[in-house]
Design an enzyme around this catalytic site. Structure first.
Site, PDB file in Angstrom:
ATOM      1  N   GLY A  50     -18.223  22.385  10.257  1.00 41.56           N
ATOM      2  CA  GLY A  50     -17.786  23.736   9.918  1.00 41.56           C
ATOM      3  C   GLY A  50     -16.600  24.118  10.770  1.00 41.56           C
ATOM      4  N   CYS A  77     -20.769  16.822  13.374  1.00 41.31           N
ATOM      5  CA  CYS A  77     -19.678  17.625  13.927  1.00 41.31           C
ATOM      6  C   CYS A  77     -20.187  19.004  14.374  1.00 41.31           C
ATOM      7  CB  CYS A  77     -18.524  17.714  12.924  1.00 41.31           C
ATOM      8  SG  CYS A  77     -16.986  18.224  13.695  1.00 41.31           S
ATOM      9  N   TYR A  78     -19.834  20.093  13.658  1.00 37.90           N
ATOM     10  CA  TYR A  78     -20.374  21.398  14.044  1.00 37.90           C
ATOM     11  C   TYR A  78     -21.896  21.345  14.113  1.00 37.90           C
ATOM     12  CZ  TYR A  78     -21.225  26.454  14.081  1.00 37.90           C
ATOM     13  OH  TYR A  78     -21.644  27.718  14.414  1.00 37.90           O
ATOM     14  N   HIS A 164     -17.285  12.399  10.959  1.00 35.58           N
ATOM     15  CA  HIS A 164     -17.668  12.757   9.581  1.00 35.58           C
ATOM     16  C   HIS A 164     -17.986  11.502   8.762  1.00 35.58           C
ATOM     17  CE1 HIS A 164     -16.812  17.083   9.573  1.00 35.58           C
ATOM     18  NE2 HIS A 164     -15.921  16.777  10.503  1.00 35.58           N
ATOM     19  N   GLU A 166     -19.213  11.365   5.884  1.00 31.06           N
ATOM     20  CA  GLU A 166     -19.126  11.612   4.444  1.00 31.06           C
ATOM     21  C   GLU A 166     -17.746  11.331   3.869  1.00 31.06           C
ATOM     22  OE1 GLU A 166     -19.481  13.754   6.874  1.00 31.06           O
ATOM     23  OE2 GLU A 166     -18.539  15.687   6.493  1.00 31.06           O
ATOM     24  N   VAL A 222     -15.254  19.190 -22.257  1.00 30.73           N
ATOM     25  CA  VAL A 222     -16.456  18.415 -21.972  1.00 30.73           C
ATOM     26  C   VAL A 222     -17.571  19.264 -21.351  1.00 30.73           C
ATOM     27  CG1 VAL A 222     -15.328  17.491 -19.897  1.00 30.73           C
ATOM     28  CG2 VAL A 222     -17.390  16.427 -20.716  1.00 30.73           C
ATOM     29  N   ASP A 223     -17.248  20.142 -20.418  1.00 28.91           N
ATOM     30  CA  ASP A 223     -18.303  20.876 -19.705  1.00 28.91           C
ATOM     31  C   ASP A 223     -19.121  21.762 -20.645  1.00 28.91           C
ATOM     32  OD1 ASP A 223     -17.034  19.680 -17.603  1.00 28.91           O
ATOM     33  OD2 ASP A 223     -16.086  21.520 -16.862  1.00 28.91           O
ATOM     34  N   LYS A 369     -17.882  16.324 -11.881  1.00 22.84           N
ATOM     35  CA  LYS A 369     -17.251  16.081 -13.187  1.00 22.84           C
ATOM     36  C   LYS A 369     -17.610  14.716 -13.779  1.00 22.84           C
ATOM     37  CE  LYS A 369     -14.257  17.574 -16.291  1.00 22.84           C
ATOM     38  NZ  LYS A 369     -14.162  18.954 -16.792  1.00 22.84           N
ATOM     39  N   ASP A 450      24.864  16.422 -40.512  1.00 21.04           N
ATOM     40  CA  ASP A 450      26.203  16.973 -40.317  1.00 21.04           C
ATOM     41  C   ASP A 450      26.158  18.365 -39.727  1.00 21.04           C
ATOM     42  OD1 ASP A 450      27.080  14.682 -41.515  1.00 21.04           O
ATOM     43  OD2 ASP A 450      27.087  15.582 -43.537  1.00 21.04           O
ATOM     44  N   LYS A 505       3.050  17.685  -8.066  1.00 23.38           N
ATOM     45  CA  LYS A 505       2.378  18.878  -7.549  1.00 23.38           C
ATOM     46  C   LYS A 505       1.845  18.543  -6.174  1.00 23.38           C
ATOM     47  CE  LYS A 505      -1.608  21.891  -8.047  1.00 23.38           C
ATOM     48  NZ  LYS A 505      -2.691  22.405  -8.874  1.00 23.38           N
ATOM     49  N   GLU A 511       0.671  23.168 -14.772  1.00 21.26           N
ATOM     50  CA  GLU A 511       1.181  24.008 -15.855  1.00 21.26           C
ATOM     51  C   GLU A 511       2.536  24.584 -15.461  1.00 21.26           C
ATOM     52  OE1 GLU A 511      -0.341  24.186 -18.682  1.00 21.26           O
ATOM     53  OE2 GLU A 511      -2.333  23.425 -18.149  1.00 21.26           O
TER      54      GLU A 511
HETATM   55  P1  XMP Z   1      -2.097  24.174 -11.989  1.00 15.76           P
HETATM   56  O1  XMP Z   1      -1.082  24.663 -12.994  1.00 15.76           O
HETATM   57  O2  XMP Z   1      -2.726  25.297 -11.206  1.00 15.76           O
HETATM   58  O3  XMP Z   1      -3.270  23.513 -12.845  1.00 15.76           O
HETATM   59  O4  XMP Z   1      -1.549  23.092 -11.101  1.00 15.76           O
HETATM   60  C1  XMP Z   1      -4.332  22.788 -12.319  1.00 15.76           C
HETATM   61  C2  XMP Z   1      -5.336  22.584 -13.432  1.00 15.76           C
HETATM   62  O5  XMP Z   1      -5.897  23.842 -13.806  1.00 15.76           O
HETATM   63  C3  XMP Z   1      -5.624  24.112 -15.171  1.00 15.76           C
HETATM   64  N1  XMP Z   1      -5.318  25.538 -15.286  1.00 15.76           N
HETATM   65  C4  XMP Z   1      -6.147  26.466 -15.820  1.00 15.76           C
HETATM   66  N2  XMP Z   1      -7.373  26.332 -16.376  1.00 15.76           N
HETATM   67  N3  XMP Z   1      -7.429  28.672 -16.777  1.00 15.76           N
HETATM   68  C5  XMP Z   1      -8.004  27.435 -16.866  1.00 15.76           C
HETATM   69  O6  XMP Z   1      -9.104  27.334 -17.404  1.00 15.76           O
HETATM   70  C6  XMP Z   1      -6.208  28.890 -16.220  1.00 15.76           C
HETATM   71  O7  XMP Z   1      -5.716  30.018 -16.142  1.00 15.76           O
HETATM   72  C7  XMP Z   1      -5.536  27.708 -15.728  1.00 15.76           C
HETATM   73  N4  XMP Z   1      -4.327  27.520 -15.123  1.00 15.76           N
HETATM   74  C8  XMP Z   1      -4.214  26.183 -14.867  1.00 15.76           C
HETATM   75  C9  XMP Z   1      -4.464  23.225 -15.536  1.00 15.76           C
HETATM   76  O8  XMP Z   1      -4.443  22.956 -16.936  1.00 15.76           O
HETATM   77  C10 XMP Z   1      -4.735  22.010 -14.697  1.00 15.76           C
HETATM   78  O9  XMP Z   1      -5.720  21.182 -15.307  1.00 15.76           O
END
Ligand code: XMP
Length: 513
Positions: A50, A77-78, A164, A166, A222-223, A369, A450, A505, A511
């Site tokens: 922690g 750890c903690y 750690h 884990e 899927v969920d 997941k 054209d 990213k 997005e």
């Molecule tokens: P970003 O754009 O934050 O996306 O890098 C990371 C993941 O999250 C999804 N994403 C969303 N999913 N509502 C959702 O259910 C949202 O407002 C939303 N914004 C981003 C994105 O598609 C990616 O899988």
């Protein structure tokens, strides 16, 4: 079951995860959990790491009753510092933070905790350290920097480790956790997904009772599909799934989901076409966060209306709301400080509970997941659906940059369909974590036949990632990009140019909005 008490380390959830890999069931609860309120007796207890200092006034502490359980305890750890604090206050600030790999030297080779892990690399991440042996403890392992790398009680099965186990950087950490759970706690190694289905179905039946009804939103992902199928297995047509067509879904999505869920999986599904309402509310809006809010609020209104309209038999009221919450969502909010602020605005149906007096039912809340995917396959859901890329709740509204209109959505939707079709054809869909097309609000000059054209730009995005927190762009073959670009410009009216997004990213997000 092993009880993991969470003191808020970013690694805590990995402890349950590692144990699960050995078919050992572990449940994580906040560190402040009252032992008297547990409905089951754990075979052993793990105190996680922690971010706090045990000697601080506001430091979290474990319920002392945990020591009266008379089961083995492992402090990490903690968690180890907590043991040291409770047994003589032997904790202080280290001269410097220790972060990174260290080599473990096992002093007591007979100790079962370290079977097979001597001289392995272990991962350190701590600022505080033990400044002496806690009362009643002995040293069982050291490292170059930590004379108290591992400690054990002289007579009771209580252990502490500074590192750690884990995290995967601790090369034999999994083995250590297994040693603790199996050899020391004698936990059963019988947790399987098949067992999970059986016990979860029974749990749902007990919770819902013989007459109540349950509603849940499905998205085609899927969920929500797996959660819905599990509910249907448990209570049949007393579960009602609702798909809200918000006008910003993918091409033919509502129709396809209806077919797969109803015909394929026997789920009672109602599709509500609310696209006019959503697009009406989005009119003139260009700000991404505003789009998200409008879509979230409209969704709640539409869903509530529908829930009232579906009149269950015998005047029975719908009493439960199904939510496909996964374990990583749960652990974000499990912190002892109360619901954490870090919960994403992504939680698309979160607002529903405040307004509708429904009880929440979350059959996937213990799963990660990949476990949900495994569960989905066992429940007979197609491989294709189970491995579908994620799709954001606000849908194409955040992939049409600028104002969201029906015609703009159609362009983005058609371009996206071509792109995904080509990805599937090339056999690379499952190598990519997420792919989609965005429509940019700029015009560019082109030449078609054209004719001089002056039309919009499509940006293609494809990323590889394990957790969506960081991501890299996918290295397509040039010939693939060439084919997709040519198809999109030729087949989608309103597009003059196609670009490929090569930003990772961070600094970009997945997005565009
Ligand atoms: P970003 O754009 O934050 O996306 O890098 C990371 C993941 O999250 C999804 N994403 C969303 N999913 N509502 C959702 O259910 C949202 O407002 C939303 N914004 C981003 C994105 O598609 C990616 O899988």
């Amino acid at each position: 079951t092993i009880l993991v008490l969470d003191f808020g380390s970013q690694y805590s959830h990995l402890i349950t995860r590692r144990l699960r890999e050995f078919n050992i069931y572990a449940e994580m609860l906040p560190c402040t959990q009252k032992i008297s309120e547990l409905s089951w007796k754990p075979k052993g207890v793990i105190l996680s790491g922690g971010p706090y200092s045990v000697y601080a006034d506001d430091a979290p502490h474990v319920d002392p009753a945990v020591f009266d359980l008379n089961v083995p305890i492992l402090g990490i750890c903690y968690g180890m510092q907590e043991l040291a604090w409770l047994n003589g206050k032997k904790v202080g600030r280290g001269e410097k933070r220790e972060y990174g790999p260290a080599t473990l030297n096992v002093e007591d080779q007979s100790n079962p905790l370290f079977k097979g892990v001597d001289h392995s690399t272990v991962w350190m991440s701590h600022g505080d350290k033990l400044n002496g042996l806690p009362d009643g403890f002995v040293t069982i392992a050291t490292s170059d920097n930590s004379p108290y790398c591992g400690i054990a009680h002289e007579s009771k099965p209580i252990y502490g480790i500074q590192f750690h186990p884990e995290v995967t950087h601790s090369t034999h950490g999994k083995q250590l956790l297994k040693n603790f759970a199996v050899d020391i706690c004698h936990a059963a190694q019988n947790w399987t997904m098949e067992n999970f289905i059986e016990t979860e179905i029974q749990r749902i039946r007990d919770l819902v009772g013989p007459t109540a009804e349950v509603i849940g939103a499905v998205s085609g992902g899927v969920d929500s599909t797996v959660a819905s199928k599990l509910m249907t297995e448990a209570i049949g047509d007393r579960f009602h799934a609702i798909l809200v067509d918000n006008g910003v879904l993918r091409l033919n999505e509502a129709k396809n989901v209806k077919k797969i869920l109803t015909e394929g999986l026997g789920i009672d599904l109602t599709v509500i076409d609310a696209s006019k309402e959503f697009l009406g509310n989005l009119k003139g809006v260009t700000d991404p966060e505003k789009k998200r809010k409008i879509i979230g609020n409209t969704f709640i209104r539409v869903f509530e209306r529908e829930a009232e309209r579906i009149q269950p038999k015998d005047g029975q009221e719908i009493q439960f709301l199904l939510q496909g919450t996964l374990y990583p969502d749960v652990i974000e909010s499990i912190s002892f400080k109360g619901p954490s602020q870090t919960i994403k605005t992504h939680h698309n149906v979160g607002g529903l509970l405040d307004n509708m007096k429904l009880k929440l039912i979350e059959p996937l809340r213990e799963l990660f997941k990949d476990e949900v995917r495994h569960l989905g396959e066992l429940l007979g859901i197609s491989h294709e659906l189970v491995w579908r890329h994620p799709f954001p709740g606000p849908g194409l509204a955040i992939r049409v940059l600028g104002e969201v209109t029906e015609s703009q959505v159609a362009i983005a939707r058609n371009a996206d369909a071509i792109y995904i079709e080509e990805i599937r054809k090339a056999g690379i869909y499952n190598n990519i974590s997420q792919a989609f097309a965005c429509l940019l609000p700029v015009k560019s000059v082109g030449a078609m036949g054209d004719q001089r054209t002056y039309e919009q730009v499509i940006a293609l995005r494809a990323i590889e990632t394990t957790d969506f927190m960081t991501a890299d762009w996918y290295p397509f073959e040039h010939s693939f990009l060439k084919k997709v670009a040519s198809r999109i410009v030729n087949e989608v009216d309103g597009v003059a140019r196609v670009t490929y997004d090569i930003t990772s990213k961070p600094p970009a997000t997945v997005e565009w909005e």
